[in-house]
Design a protein around this motif. Structure first.
Motif, PDB file in Angstrom:
ATOM      1  N   VAL A 281       0.841  -1.200   0.000  1.00 51.86           N
ATOM      2  CA  VAL A 281       0.000   0.000   0.000  1.00 51.86           C
ATOM      3  C   VAL A 281       0.875   1.248   0.000  1.00 51.86           C
ATOM      4  O   VAL A 281       0.622   2.216  -0.741  1.00 51.86           O
ATOM      5  CB  VAL A 281      -0.939  -0.003   1.225  1.00 51.86           C
ATOM      6  N   MET A 282       1.924   1.245   0.816  1.00 52.32           N
ATOM      7  CA  MET A 282       2.816   2.394   0.886  1.00 52.32           C
ATOM      8  C   MET A 282       3.543   2.615  -0.435  1.00 52.32           C
ATOM      9  O   MET A 282       3.664   3.749  -0.918  1.00 52.32           O
ATOM     10  CB  MET A 282       3.829   2.190   2.016  1.00 52.32           C
ATOM     11  N   LEU A 283       4.012   1.541  -1.033  1.00 48.39           N
ATOM     12  CA  LEU A 283       4.722   1.665  -2.306  1.00 48.39           C
ATOM     13  C   LEU A 283       3.779   2.115  -3.421  1.00 48.39           C
ATOM     14  O   LEU A 283       4.157   2.927  -4.277  1.00 48.39           O
ATOM     15  CB  LEU A 283       5.381   0.329  -2.664  1.00 48.39           C
ATOM     16  N   ASP A 284       2.558   1.611  -3.423  1.00 52.68           N
ATOM     17  CA  ASP A 284       1.578   2.046  -4.422  1.00 52.68           C
ATOM     18  C   ASP A 284       1.293   3.535  -4.273  1.00 52.68           C
ATOM     19  O   ASP A 284       1.175   4.265  -5.270  1.00 52.68           O
ATOM     20  CB  ASP A 284       0.278   1.250  -4.267  1.00 52.68           C
ATOM     21  N   GLY A 285       1.181   4.002  -3.019  1.00 53.61           N
ATOM     22  CA  GLY A 285       0.941   5.425  -2.791  1.00 53.61           C
ATOM     23  C   GLY A 285       2.082   6.280  -3.300  1.00 53.61           C
ATOM     24  O   GLY A 285       1.867   7.355  -3.876  1.00 53.61           O
ATOM     25  N   MET A 286       3.315   5.819  -3.106  1.00 61.07           N
ATOM     26  CA  MET A 286       4.463   6.569  -3.601  1.00 61.07           C
ATOM     27  C   MET A 286       4.465   6.596  -5.127  1.00 61.07           C
ATOM     28  O   MET A 286       4.757   7.631  -5.737  1.00 61.07           O
ATOM     29  CB  MET A 286       5.766   5.957  -3.086  1.00 61.07           C
ATOM     30  N   CYS A 287       4.127   5.480  -5.745  1.00 61.80           N
ATOM     31  CA  CYS A 287       4.103   5.425  -7.215  1.00 61.80           C
ATOM     32  C   CYS A 287       3.043   6.373  -7.785  1.00 61.80           C
ATOM     33  O   CYS A 287       3.279   7.046  -8.802  1.00 61.80           O
ATOM     34  CB  CYS A 287       3.851   3.998  -7.683  1.00 61.80           C
ATOM     35  N   ARG A 288       1.877   6.440  -7.147  1.00 68.27           N
ATOM     36  CA  ARG A 288       0.836   7.354  -7.615  1.00 68.27           C
ATOM     37  C   ARG A 288       1.312   8.805  -7.520  1.00 68.27           C
ATOM     38  O   ARG A 288       1.086   9.619  -8.422  1.00 68.27           O
ATOM     39  CB  ARG A 288      -0.442   7.164  -6.802  1.00 68.27           C
ATOM     40  N   TRP A 289       1.985   9.116  -6.416  1.00 66.35           N
ATOM     41  CA  TRP A 289       2.520  10.472  -6.248  1.00 66.35           C
ATOM     42  C   TRP A 289       3.580  10.766  -7.305  1.00 66.35           C
ATOM     43  O   TRP A 289       3.604  11.874  -7.871  1.00 66.35           O
ATOM     44  CB  TRP A 289       3.105  10.608  -4.840  1.00 66.35           C
ATOM     45  N   MET A 290       4.448   9.808  -7.586  1.00 67.89           N
ATOM     46  CA  MET A 290       5.477  10.005  -8.602  1.00 67.89           C
ATOM     47  C   MET A 290       4.868  10.264  -9.976  1.00 67.89           C
ATOM     48  O   MET A 290       5.312  11.155 -10.718  1.00 67.89           O
ATOM     49  CB  MET A 290       6.422   8.790  -8.640  1.00 67.89           C
ATOM     50  N   ARG A 291       3.850   9.491 -10.327  1.00 66.20           N
ATOM     51  CA  ARG A 291       3.195   9.704 -11.626  1.00 66.20           C
ATOM     52  C   ARG A 291       2.554  11.093 -11.691  1.00 66.20           C
ATOM     53  O   ARG A 291       2.650  11.789 -12.709  1.00 66.20           O
ATOM     54  CB  ARG A 291       2.149   8.620 -11.870  1.00 66.20           C
ATOM     55  N   HIS A 292       1.933  11.487 -10.587  1.00 73.78           N
ATOM     56  CA  HIS A 292       1.286  12.799 -10.536  1.00 73.78           C
ATOM     57  C   HIS A 292       2.300  13.930 -10.710  1.00 73.78           C
ATOM     58  O   HIS A 292       2.015  14.950 -11.366  1.00 73.78           O
ATOM     59  CB  HIS A 292       0.543  12.945  -9.199  1.00 73.78           C
ATOM     60  N   LYS A 293       3.489  13.757 -10.146  1.00 74.65           N
ATOM     61  CA  LYS A 293       4.531  14.784 -10.219  1.00 74.65           C
ATOM     62  C   LYS A 293       5.405  14.660 -11.466  1.00 74.65           C
ATOM     63  O   LYS A 293       6.237  15.537 -11.738  1.00 74.65           O
ATOM     64  CB  LYS A 293       5.419  14.712  -8.973  1.00 74.65           C
ATOM     65  N   GLY A 294       5.268  13.577 -12.211  1.00 76.85           N
ATOM     66  CA  GLY A 294       6.064  13.393 -13.413  1.00 76.85           C
ATOM     67  C   GLY A 294       7.437  12.800 -13.179  1.00 76.85           C
ATOM     68  O   GLY A 294       8.318  12.903 -14.038  1.00 76.85           O
ATOM     69  N   TYR A 295       7.645  12.147 -12.026  1.00 80.84           N
ATOM     70  CA  TYR A 295       8.921  11.500 -11.737  1.00 80.84           C
ATOM     71  C   TYR A 295       8.877  10.050 -12.182  1.00 80.84           C
ATOM     72  O   TYR A 295       7.876   9.353 -12.000  1.00 80.84           O
ATOM     73  CB  TYR A 295       9.226  11.553 -10.241  1.00 80.84           C
ATOM     74  N   THR A 296       9.977   9.579 -12.752  1.00 82.04           N
ATOM     75  CA  THR A 296      10.026   8.188 -13.204  1.00 82.04           C
ATOM     76  C   THR A 296      11.009   7.341 -12.404  1.00 82.04           C
ATOM     77  O   THR A 296      10.957   6.115 -12.467  1.00 82.04           O
ATOM     78  CB  THR A 296      10.408   8.111 -14.698  1.00 82.04           C
ATOM     79  N   THR A 297      11.910   7.974 -11.660  1.00 81.74           N
ATOM     80  CA  THR A 297      12.861   7.246 -10.822  1.00 81.74           C
ATOM     81  C   THR A 297      12.947   7.905  -9.448  1.00 81.74           C
ATOM     82  O   THR A 297      12.586   9.082  -9.283  1.00 81.74           O
ATOM     83  CB  THR A 297      14.281   7.215 -11.437  1.00 81.74           C
ATOM     84  N   ILE A 298      13.448   7.155  -8.483  1.00 80.98           N
ATOM     85  CA  ILE A 298      13.635   7.704  -7.142  1.00 80.98           C
ATOM     86  C   ILE A 298      14.643   8.856  -7.161  1.00 80.98           C
ATOM     87  O   ILE A 298      14.473   9.869  -6.480  1.00 80.98           O
ATOM     88  CB  ILE A 298      14.108   6.601  -6.164  1.00 80.98           C
ATOM     89  N   ASP A 299      15.678   8.727  -7.969  1.00 83.66           N
ATOM     90  CA  ASP A 299      16.709   9.763  -8.018  1.00 83.66           C
ATOM     91  C   ASP A 299      16.199  11.073  -8.611  1.00 83.66           C
ATOM     92  O   ASP A 299      16.856  12.113  -8.466  1.00 83.66           O
ATOM     93  CB  ASP A 299      17.917   9.268  -8.817  1.00 83.66           C
ATOM     94  N   ASP A 300      15.047  11.041  -9.280  1.00 82.76           N
ATOM     95  CA  ASP A 300      14.477  12.282  -9.820  1.00 82.76           C
ATOM     96  C   ASP A 300      14.110  13.263  -8.710  1.00 82.76           C
ATOM     97  O   ASP A 300      14.096  14.477  -8.935  1.00 82.76           O
ATOM     98  CB  ASP A 300      13.225  11.973 -10.654  1.00 82.76           C
ATOM     99  N   PHE A 301      13.789  12.738  -7.524  1.00 81.29           N
ATOM    100  CA  PHE A 301      13.352  13.650  -6.468  1.00 81.29           C
ATOM    101  C   PHE A 301      14.082  13.448  -5.138  1.00 81.29           C
ATOM    102  O   PHE A 301      13.896  14.227  -4.203  1.00 81.29           O
ATOM    103  CB  PHE A 301      11.840  13.523  -6.241  1.00 81.29           C
TER     104      PHE A 301
END
Length: 336
Positions: A281-301
């Motif tokens: 659930v936590m990882l899915d939430g992070m992925c949704r936030w990344m898509r919303h912000k336009g990030y594709t990798t962890i190093d992007d942010f």
């Protein structure tokens, strides 16, 4: 979406790590955590007191045997370790490391230099991908100086680093007089990672029963602010990896710690509250936030909101402090 990251030189599939807790006391528990998607599992902590008790018992058994049989000087009694905590720990570590496809990290909890080094080597030999040293020490003796406390940590790290080849992380308390300097000294001493921060389980008092009540509460999200501050200050200033822990309740805290500059984010409380599957659930939430912000990798942010390396850390923290007070008092905030 690419969630892979590195911690202690290890390749992890994502930055969410299950920290030491009762959930990792069995192979099935470790497997549930791995199946839920965590990037690594820190096995529950083995305590220094257990190691000391084992050594004392083995010495008594060896002495008792030597008084009866001359050849028993080279004999290790079958009962000495078969059902004891440290022996079980190594067995669990070996089985868990072989059973899951994520790194399993051994954990030792203690406060004084002693048998850490030898047992850390045993953990390495049993398959630990790394060792976490949980230095749980509250210096209540008024005759112990701050430098003595710091040296104790450095001695423990030096002893373990000399005994193992796998990476070594140190879980610290937040109560050093100069946390940044201590972090730098541990970094220079060879610590491969720092875990910020340990929580002292402070006892409470029951006034009706006139008794001290052990404190074992799970952490809350507001407790993340102190480690988050230090993660943001230390990011980019050390060679050691930075692991954030405490106050991780959901995807929001996971994201915030990564924005501050953490290499990985550890949680036990959220997984104890909601079960191992909550990791997904936590990882899915992070992925949704990344898509919303336009990030594709962890190093992007990662580290996007860390204190810049060329900034004056003290002035930055002072400015944030004054700004917070002015907001609380309803004053206009200046251009800090």
């Amino acid at each position: 979406m690419e969630l892979s990251t590195r911690y202690l030189g290890l390749s992890l599939r994502n930055p969410l790590v299950a920290s030491a807790s009762p959930l990792s006391k069995t192979v099935d528990g470790v497997r549930l955590l791995a199946d839920a998607g965590v990037g690594a599992v820190v096995l529950y902590s083995l305590f220094e007191e257990q190691l000391r008790a084992e050594a004392e018992r083995d010495a008594r058994l060896a002495l008792a045997g030597s008084e009866s049989f001359g050849e028993s000087l080279s004999y290790f009694p079958q009962s000495a370790g078969a059902d004891h905590g440290p022996h079980r720990y190594l067995t669990l570590l070996e089985r868990a490391a072989a059973d899951v496809d994520v790194p399993v990290i051994g954990s030792i909890n203690g406060s004084s230099p002693g048998s850490w080094a030898g047992y850390a080597r045993s953990m390495q030999d049993s398959g630990a991908a790394a060792i976490e040293l949980n230095v749980y020490y509250l210096p209540g003796d008024p005759h112990v100086s701050g430098r003595d406390v710091e040296q104790r940590h450095l001695d423990i790290v030096a002893g373990v680093k000399n005994a193992v080849t796998v990476p070594v992380a140190v879980k610290l308390s937040p109560y050093f007089s100069a946390t940044a300097e201590m972090a730098r000294r541990l970094d220079l001493a060879g610590a491969d990672g720092l875990v910020l921060f340990n929580r002292f389980l402070q006892p409470d008092i029951d006034p009706e029963a006139l008794a001290v009540v052990p404190g074992t509460s799970l952490s809350r999200s507001d407790e993340s602010r102190l480690p988050m501050t230090w993660i943001a200050l230390l990011h980019g200033r050390l060679d050691a990896s930075l692991a954030a822990t405490t106050g991780v309740e959901g995807a929001k805290e996971l994201i915030k710690y990564l924005l501050a500059g953490a290499d990985v984010v550890m949680t036990a409380s959220a997984l104890l509250r909601h079960g191992p599957d909550y990791a997904a659930v936590m990882l899915d939430g992070m992925c949704r936030w990344m898509r919303h912000k336009g990030y594709t990798t962890i190093d992007d942010f990662r580290g996007l909101l860390a204190v810049p390396v060329d900034a004056d850390e003290t002035a930055r923290e002072r400015g944030d402090y004054v700004s917070a007070l002015r907001r609380a008092n309803g004053a206009n905030v200046g251009p800090w």
